[in-house]
Design a protein around this motif. Structure first.
Motif, PDB file in Angstrom:
ATOM      1  N   MET A   1       0.851  -1.205   0.000  1.00  0.00           N
ATOM      2  CA  MET A   1       0.000   0.000   0.000  1.00  0.00           C
ATOM      3  C   MET A   1       0.884   1.252   0.000  1.00  0.00           C
ATOM      4  SD  MET A   1      -2.869   0.806   2.832  1.00  0.00           S
ATOM      5  CE  MET A   1      -2.631   2.340   3.684  1.00  0.00           C
ATOM      6  N   PRO A   2       0.677   2.139  -0.961  1.00  0.00           N
ATOM      7  CA  PRO A   2       1.504   3.354  -1.018  1.00  0.00           C
ATOM      8  C   PRO A   2       1.314   4.212   0.231  1.00  0.00           C
ATOM      9  CG  PRO A   2       0.137   3.097  -3.009  1.00  0.00           C
ATOM     10  CD  PRO A   2      -0.348   2.108  -1.994  1.00  0.00           C
ATOM     11  N   ASN A   3       2.313   4.991   0.548  1.00  0.00           N
ATOM     12  CA  ASN A   3       2.205   5.791   1.782  1.00  0.00           C
ATOM     13  C   ASN A   3       1.416   7.082   1.553  1.00  0.00           C
ATOM     14  OD1 ASN A   3       3.924   7.723   0.693  1.00  0.00           O
ATOM     15  ND2 ASN A   3       5.733   6.669   1.440  1.00  0.00           N
ATOM     16  N   ARG A   4       1.187   7.759   2.648  1.00  0.00           N
ATOM     17  CA  ARG A   4       0.332   8.938   2.617  1.00  0.00           C
ATOM     18  C   ARG A   4       0.885  10.075   1.754  1.00  0.00           C
ATOM     19  NH1 ARG A   4      -3.743   8.659   6.659  1.00  0.00           N
ATOM     20  NH2 ARG A   4      -3.472   6.522   7.276  1.00  0.00           N
ATOM     21  N   SER A   5       2.220  10.242   1.751  1.00  0.00           N
ATOM     22  CA  SER A   5       2.743  11.377   1.002  1.00  0.00           C
ATOM     23  C   SER A   5       2.569  11.132  -0.501  1.00  0.00           C
ATOM     24  CB  SER A   5       4.201  11.652   1.364  1.00  0.00           C
ATOM     25  OG  SER A   5       5.020  10.649   0.843  1.00  0.00           O
ATOM     26  N   PHE A   6       2.550   9.848  -0.895  1.00  0.00           N
ATOM     27  CA  PHE A   6       2.288   9.519  -2.291  1.00  0.00           C
ATOM     28  C   PHE A   6       0.872   9.958  -2.679  1.00  0.00           C
ATOM     29  CE2 PHE A   6       0.571   6.382  -5.346  1.00  0.00           C
ATOM     30  CZ  PHE A   6       1.398   6.630  -6.427  1.00  0.00           C
ATOM     31  N   TYR A   7      -0.077   9.654  -1.819  1.00  0.00           N
ATOM     32  CA  TYR A   7      -1.454  10.072  -2.066  1.00  0.00           C
ATOM     33  C   TYR A   7      -1.549  11.602  -2.116  1.00  0.00           C
ATOM     34  CZ  TYR A   7      -3.051   5.343  -1.046  1.00  0.00           C
ATOM     35  OH  TYR A   7      -3.275   4.003  -1.078  1.00  0.00           O
ATOM     36  N   HIS A   8      -0.859  12.232  -1.190  1.00  0.00           N
ATOM     37  CA  HIS A   8      -0.887  13.682  -1.125  1.00  0.00           C
ATOM     38  C   HIS A   8      -0.362  14.284  -2.428  1.00  0.00           C
ATOM     39  CE1 HIS A   8      -1.000  17.577   0.783  1.00  0.00           C
ATOM     40  NE2 HIS A   8       0.190  17.809   0.299  1.00  0.00           N
ATOM     41  N   GLU A   9       0.696  13.680  -2.963  1.00  0.00           N
ATOM     42  CA  GLU A   9       1.276  14.171  -4.219  1.00  0.00           C
ATOM     43  C   GLU A   9       0.288  14.072  -5.372  1.00  0.00           C
ATOM     44  OE1 GLU A   9       5.072  12.541  -5.646  1.00  0.00           O
ATOM     45  OE2 GLU A   9       5.773  12.912  -3.592  1.00  0.00           O
TER      46      GLU A   9
END
Ligand code: ZN
Length: 141
Positions: A1-9
């Motif tokens: 599962m990708p991390n939160r900063s990836f989603y934020h980007e």
């Protein structure tokens, strides 16, 4: 599962550089969507033909989540048939309601960046604005 900063980007990128935020004069289905609780407003414009979404765009103003969400949505449905868009829509709403499993969330590709919204009730209406407007627009055809 990708991390939160990836989603934020992903969200930041769609917010700063939306690919589908522009007028679409050749649209044959146009529908406004409003989320008064946040002040988000969009006008969704689609060009539909023979059960297919040939083109799509939006104009509007609102918070980062509302604008990024509709841009991501358009990315996923342009060029697809209406049935695909309906399935995508249904899956997205399930994720936002916290009902989708991990495999379903993964299938949502970039839209999965909005998964945490299911834990932020105040932002749910922002995230679903574009998708609910799409649902209404498709019901008109
Ligand atoms: Zn909002």
């Amino acid at each position: 599962m990708p991390n939160r900063s990836f989603y934020h980007e992903i969200l930041t990128e769609h917010n700063l550089h939306p690919m589908h935020k522009h007028p679409l004069p050749e649209a044959n289905v146009v529908l406004d969507g409003v989320n008064p609780s946040c002040g988000d407003e969009i006008t969704l414009q689609l060009r539909l033909e023979e059960g297919k979404i040939l083109e799509g765009a939006f104009v509007g103003e609102g918070c980062a989540i509302s604008q990024a969400s509709v841009d991501i949505m358009l990315d996923q449905i342009i060029g697809q048939d209406i049935e695909f868009a309906r399935r995508r829509l249904c899956l997205f709403l399930r994720m936002i309601q916290g009902e989708a499993d991990e495999a379903e969330i993964e299938a949502l590709e970039e839209a999965s960046a909005l998964r945490d919204i299911s834990h932020m009730p105040a932002r749910v209406k922002c995230a679903v604005l574009g998708w609910h407007t799409l649902e209404e627009a498709l019901d008109k055809v």
